[in-house]
Design a protein around this motif. Structure first.
Motif, PDB file in Angstrom:
ATOM      1  N   SER A  66      38.723  43.691  46.305  1.00 13.64           N
ATOM      2  CA  SER A  66      39.524  44.798  46.846  1.00 13.64           C
ATOM      3  C   SER A  66      40.081  45.689  45.747  1.00 13.64           C
ATOM      4  O   SER A  66      40.618  46.761  46.039  1.00 13.64           O
ATOM      5  CB  SER A  66      40.709  44.255  47.664  1.00 13.64           C
ATOM      6  OG  SER A  66      40.258  43.548  48.775  1.00 13.64           O
ATOM      7  N   SER A  93      37.382  49.673  45.429  1.00 13.61           N
ATOM      8  CA  SER A  93      37.198  48.484  46.242  1.00 13.61           C
ATOM      9  C   SER A  93      35.704  48.327  46.527  1.00 13.61           C
ATOM     10  O   SER A  93      34.963  49.319  46.497  1.00 13.61           O
ATOM     11  CB  SER A  93      37.962  48.663  47.548  1.00 13.61           C
ATOM     12  OG  SER A  93      37.492  47.803  48.544  1.00 13.61           O
ATOM     13  N   ASP A  96      41.387  46.811  51.391  1.00 13.12           N
ATOM     14  CA  ASP A  96      41.305  45.353  51.467  1.00 13.12           C
ATOM     15  C   ASP A  96      39.929  44.913  51.973  1.00 13.12           C
ATOM     16  O   ASP A  96      39.462  45.360  53.009  1.00 13.12           O
ATOM     17  CB  ASP A  96      42.400  44.834  52.402  1.00 13.12           C
ATOM     18  CG  ASP A  96      42.459  43.317  52.426  1.00 13.12           C
ATOM     19  OD1 ASP A  96      41.827  42.671  51.572  1.00 13.12           O
ATOM     20  OD2 ASP A  96      43.142  42.777  53.311  1.00 13.12           O
ATOM     21  N   THR A  97      39.286  44.028  51.215  1.00 13.57           N
ATOM     22  CA  THR A  97      37.968  43.533  51.599  1.00 13.57           C
ATOM     23  C   THR A  97      38.022  42.112  52.152  1.00 13.57           C
ATOM     24  O   THR A  97      36.980  41.500  52.353  1.00 13.57           O
ATOM     25  CB  THR A  97      37.009  43.561  50.400  1.00 13.57           C
ATOM     26  OG1 THR A  97      37.562  42.753  49.358  1.00 13.57           O
ATOM     27  CG2 THR A  97      36.761  44.970  49.919  1.00 13.57           C
ATOM     28  N   LYS A  98      39.201  41.570  52.362  1.00  9.82           N
ATOM     29  CA  LYS A  98      39.328  40.202  52.856  1.00  9.82           C
ATOM     30  C   LYS A  98      38.527  40.054  54.157  1.00  9.82           C
ATOM     31  O   LYS A  98      38.698  40.813  55.096  1.00  9.82           O
ATOM     32  CB  LYS A  98      40.789  39.849  53.099  1.00  9.82           C
ATOM     33  CG  LYS A  98      40.986  38.400  53.464  1.00  9.82           C
ATOM     34  CD  LYS A  98      42.437  38.040  53.517  1.00  9.82           C
ATOM     35  CE  LYS A  98      42.530  36.555  53.842  1.00  9.82           C
ATOM     36  NZ  LYS A  98      43.758  35.989  53.400  1.00  9.82           N
ATOM     37  N   GLY A  99      37.637  39.075  54.165  1.00 13.69           N
ATOM     38  CA  GLY A  99      36.814  38.828  55.342  1.00 13.69           C
ATOM     39  C   GLY A  99      35.563  39.679  55.425  1.00 13.69           C
ATOM     40  O   GLY A  99      34.732  39.469  56.304  1.00 13.69           O
ATOM     41  N   ASP A 141      39.999  41.459  42.192  1.00 16.21           N
ATOM     42  CA  ASP A 141      39.216  40.850  43.263  1.00 16.21           C
ATOM     43  C   ASP A 141      38.354  41.953  43.865  1.00 16.21           C
ATOM     44  O   ASP A 141      38.356  43.086  43.382  1.00 16.21           O
ATOM     45  CB  ASP A 141      40.092  40.155  44.306  1.00 16.21           C
ATOM     46  CG  ASP A 141      41.103  41.087  44.958  1.00 16.21           C
ATOM     47  OD1 ASP A 141      40.795  42.282  45.162  1.00 16.21           O
ATOM     48  OD2 ASP A 141      42.207  40.616  45.268  1.00 16.21           O
TER      49      ASP A 141
END
Length: 167
Positions: A151, A161, A98-101, A149
């Motif tokens: 990610s 990712s 997960d690359t959120k943030g 996205d």
């Protein structure tokens, strides 16, 4: 018996860098801006994707612009856009998909969108936890084939990712 030479028309241009250096390039008349960029990239040890050629009118040449209608001896201005180095950002966490943030993932996505889109952009796989990740070795450069996205996207048939890649 007459020997026929394969004589193809050549176009000659000058390229001026922003620091004032001027050099000449020759390309086949039926070539494109990509052919000019290729020569400039090799001569200056640069990536072709970081180069823009600008006509005296201020018009930027598209990658596939034909050079046939550009007069010989035209001087292009060379503009080199540099990407921010991956080391300017917090180090990637290869174990997290997960690359959120993640600031680098956001930066990379915005750069790709500003430069023609995500699909077709080239990334370098940098995850070095193992010698190979589903056939991808660290340092492999590949085109983004499918994008969900930052990610989750596909290069060389493998879901990765942006934590595992860099522009």
């Amino acid at each position: 018996e007459e020997v026929k030479e394969d004589v193809r028309e050549v176009k000659r241009f000058s390229v001026q860098t922003l620091n004032g250096e001027v050099f000449d390039v020759e390309v086949l008349a039926d070539g494109t801006c990509a052919d000019v960029k290729s020569q400039v990239a090799k001569r200056n040890d640069l990536l072709q994707s970081t180069l823009e050629l600008v006509l005296p009118s201020g018009q930027m040449l598209a990658f596939d612009s034909p050079v046939l209608d550009i007069p010989n001896d035209t001087t292009f201005t060379l503009v080199v856009s540099r990407l921010m180095d991956r080391s300017s950002f917090p180090p990637p966490d290869f174990s997290v998909q997960d690359t959120k943030g993640d600031t680098y993932a956001a930066y990379a996505e915005s750069v790709m969108l500003e430069n023609g889109g995500i699909i077709g952009s080239v990334v370098r796989f940098i995850d070095d936890r193992t010698a190979s990740y589903f056939g991808l070795e660290p340092g492999t450069e590949a085109v983004i084939e499918k994008w969900s996205d930052s990610s989750s996207f596909i290069i060389k048939g493998v879901w990765v990712s942006m934590n595992q890649c860099e522009l």
